[in-house]
Scaffold this active site. Structure first.
Site, mmCIF file in Angstrom:
data_model
loop_
_atom_site.group_PDB
_atom_site.id
_atom_site.type_symbol
_atom_site.label_atom_id
_atom_site.label_comp_id
_atom_site.label_asym_id
_atom_site.label_seq_id
_atom_site.Cartn_x
_atom_site.Cartn_y
_atom_site.Cartn_z
ATOM 1 N N GLU A 241 0.856 -1.194 0.000
ATOM 2 C CA GLU A 241 0.000 0.000 0.000
ATOM 3 C C GLU A 241 0.885 1.235 0.000
ATOM 4 O O GLU A 241 1.860 1.310 0.750
ATOM 5 C CB GLU A 241 -0.895 0.004 1.229
ATOM 6 C CG GLU A 241 -1.892 -1.125 1.211
ATOM 7 C CD GLU A 241 -2.868 -1.040 2.368
ATOM 8 O OE1 GLU A 241 -3.997 -0.602 2.155
ATOM 9 O OE2 GLU A 241 -2.460 -1.392 3.483
ATOM 10 N N HIS A 265 -6.435 -11.214 5.476
ATOM 11 C CA HIS A 265 -6.441 -11.147 4.011
ATOM 12 C C HIS A 265 -5.370 -12.040 3.352
ATOM 13 O O HIS A 265 -5.656 -12.792 2.431
ATOM 14 C CB HIS A 265 -6.223 -9.711 3.537
ATOM 15 C CG HIS A 265 -7.143 -8.711 4.171
ATOM 16 N ND1 HIS A 265 -8.446 -8.985 4.483
ATOM 17 C CD2 HIS A 265 -6.945 -7.420 4.564
ATOM 18 C CE1 HIS A 265 -9.014 -7.922 5.025
ATOM 19 N NE2 HIS A 265 -8.127 -6.956 5.084
HETATM 20 C C1 BG6 Z 1 -8.215 -3.389 5.653
HETATM 21 C C2 BG6 Z 1 -7.081 -2.931 6.499
HETATM 22 O O1 BG6 Z 1 -8.765 -4.576 6.154
HETATM 23 O O2 BG6 Z 1 -7.750 -3.617 4.328
HETATM 24 C C3 BG6 Z 1 -6.455 -1.676 5.928
HETATM 25 O O3 BG6 Z 1 -7.541 -2.677 7.816
HETATM 26 C C4 BG6 Z 1 -6.068 -1.890 4.483
HETATM 27 O O4 BG6 Z 1 -5.320 -1.272 6.684
HETATM 28 C C5 BG6 Z 1 -7.237 -2.458 3.698
HETATM 29 O O5 BG6 Z 1 -5.693 -0.630 3.951
HETATM 30 C C6 BG6 Z 1 -6.808 -2.862 2.312
HETATM 31 O O6 BG6 Z 1 -7.945 -3.202 1.568
HETATM 32 P P1 BG6 Z 1 -7.975 -2.991 -0.020
HETATM 33 O O7 BG6 Z 1 -9.292 -3.556 -0.430
HETATM 34 O O8 BG6 Z 1 -7.838 -1.535 -0.253
HETATM 35 O O9 BG6 Z 1 -6.807 -3.762 -0.536
#
Ligand code: BG6
Length: 524
Positions: A241, A265
């Site tokens: 990220e 995740h």
């Molecule tokens: C969330 C986390 O579950 O997922 C965040 O708490 C993270 O920190 C986010 O930024 C990322 O999700 P995506 O869908 O943007 O990849």
């Protein structure tokens, strides 16, 4: 003549015919004033409404502490839709219809009278399904999950066996902060509701590209045959990220990258990549088996198998990024990790000896999630004998986001009179194949919860298996301040020891590439 697109259409296998229908119901969102409601839940419900996927009769009730009326909440939501929904706009007629079904109930989770008020509101929808079929969405602080479900039960809003309808609870992450607390939370929730009424959400499972992992693996004979230690050298899963923690410092101080991303995740993505074919068994059994066959990393081996990191001030997307320790609500000397990289082994027949490298971080050069399957090199004869390590081994990259798609990387002859070999790629791109439309993860997940399909939600044992892997790592870090080597500059690919983690086995991270760029092989 029939066009090839038309032929593809004719070949679609429609598997949704058995999908359960969504019965008339009421959806109650706890944490109605929060970010998740405005950014994800309401946009998802609005799009489901627009596409005619919600039942004819339904209601949405927002429950929160702030003082609001139905009208003022509707105005807030309309504004949120124009900012956060994927269409970035509100269509007048469908909004009028949707918003007429939206209500607000001011209340406190720890106040029994608020639940009585909620019950009265729901009862006001009549004696039919709107007051019996109830989906409760807990978009609140995890410390309130058990209390909220207890209150719902005492108010008679959730029953374990209601002959007149169904009640379900969707629980947001984080589900506990370690194995002990997750078990305790599971125990508390199942005091008031059956396991089949509890929907633990992991929004990664709602992403098209994540769901496609199973389709890709199990509907294509050519890849599944390569999917084992015989052909695969190692696997890399990257979820990077480019933003820092921003306003979420308070939450992040309690979570860190391991709890925030790896425990849920990333381990979910890994279990879909590595699990066995389903056969007749439900997906969740196979995922649990896989999670349970990952070799836990004992605390004394953590420094060899896991790397943590924290970003220092740097530049992100051309803008200055403060150090994590200088973010709002972060303790000045915080040792919380904003980066984690792990080497995992799966102790089963298929994956014995194949390392799985997982990494995630905030403040990295780009936001990209992908899985890279790195195949074994060719035997050391012919081209490999002459090119040496310069001859790239094949790889398959599943790009979860952005540039959703799959790329197979192989070698080809550079056209010309001399003999030169270089990597070339075959791309499948969602955009090119299906157009830009992809529903948001929350749309699919909400619809499944409303239909009572828990396949894409986490089962109790899945969550516990994931914590069992993460807990010993945290124990290994306990009481150890971050060393100088564990810091990385925001806008770079993480701390140096993360490269060494792979280099020790002769491997190297492959950085996610913007599609249009030609990626160069990283020398081994
Ligand atoms: C969330 C986390 O579950 O997922 C965040 O708490 C993270 O920190 C986010 O930024 C990322 O999700 P995506 O869908 O943007 O990849």
């Amino acid at each position: 003549m029939i066009s090839s697109e038309h032929l593809d259409e004719l070949m679609i296998c429609r598997l949704d015919t058995e999908r359960r229908t969504v019965e008339p119901c009421s959806i109650v969102i706890f944490g109605a004033s929060g970010d998740l409601t405005a950014r994800k839940l309401i946009p998802a419900l609005y799009h489901l409404h627009q596409e005619g996927l919600l039942p004819e009769e339904y209601r949405i009730i927002g429950f929160a502490r702030s003082e609001k009326t139905d009208a003022s909440w509707r105005t807030e939501l309309e504004e949120a839709l124009t900012r956060f929904s994927r269409s970035k706009s509100v269509e007048k007629e469908s909004w009028a219809e949707f918003s007429s079904k939206v209500h607000y109930c001011r209340g406190d989770i720890d106040d029994a009278a608020s639940f009585k008020k909620l019950k009265d509101l729901v009862a006001g929808f009549g004696a039919g399904p709107l007051s019996h079929n109830l989906l409760f969405y807990l978009a609140i602080s995890p410390s309130h999950f058990a209390l909220a479900v207890g209150q719902l039960c005492r108010a008679g809003l959730i029953c374990r066996d209601d002959p007149h309808g169904w009640q379900r609870v969707v629980v947001e992450k984080p589900f506990g902060h370690d194995l002990v607390s997750a078990r305790e939370l599971n125990r508390e929730l199942t005091q008031h509701a059956h396991e089949h009424q509890i929907f633990r959400i992991d929004h990664y499972l709602g992403k098209e590209t994540v769901q496609n992992i199973l389709t890709f693996r199990f509907s294509n004979a050519i890849f599944e045959r390569l999917w084992s230690r015989d052909c695969i050298d190692h696997v890399q899963i990257t979820v990077s990220e480019s933003l820092g923690v921003g306003r979420r410092g308070g939450y992040y101080e309690e979570a860190g990258a391991l709890r925030d991303m790896v425990q849920n995740h990333i381990l979910q993505v890994m279990s879909l990549i590595a699990m066995e074919p389903l056969d007749a068994e439900p997906i969740r059994n196979e995922k649990v088996k896989l999670l349970e066959s990952i070799r836990p990393i004992p605390p004394d081996l953590v420094s060899q198998m896991v790397v943590r990191g924290q970003y220092r001030a740097g530049t992100l997307n051309g803008k200055p990024q403060p150090a994590y320790r200088d973010e709002p609500l972060v303790k000045p000397g915080s040792n919380v990790e904003t980066y984690a990289a792990l080497k995992l082994h799966v102790d089963n027949w298929r994956w014995s000896g194949v390392p799985f490298y997982l990494r995630t971080g905030k403040g990295l050069p780009m936001s990209a999630s992908e899985v890279r399957i790195q195949f074994r090199p060719t035997p050391h004869v012919l081209f490999a004998a002459r090119c040496g390590p310069k001859l790239d081994a094949n790889s398959l990259t599943v790009r979860l986001q952005p540039n959703e798609g799959i790329t197979l990387r192989m070698n080809g002859k550079v056209p010309g009179t001399s003999m030169q070999i270089r990597p070339v790629r075959m791309h499948f791109s969602y955009d090119a194949e299906f157009g830009a439309y992809t529903p948001e993860a929350y749309e699919r997940l909400l619809l499944d919860a409303l239909a009572g399909d828990a396949t894409l939600f986490l089962r109790r044992d899945e969550v516990e298996a994931a914590w069992s892997l993460v807990d010993p790592i945290r124990t290994g870090w306990e009481g150890r301040d971050l060393s100088e080597a564990e810091f990385y500059t925001a806008g770079t690919w993480g701390p140096k020891p993360a490269d060494e983690l792979l280099a020790r086995a002769g491997h190297a991270w492959r950085e996610p590439q913007p599609l249009e760029r030609t990626d160069t092989p990283t020398p081994h």
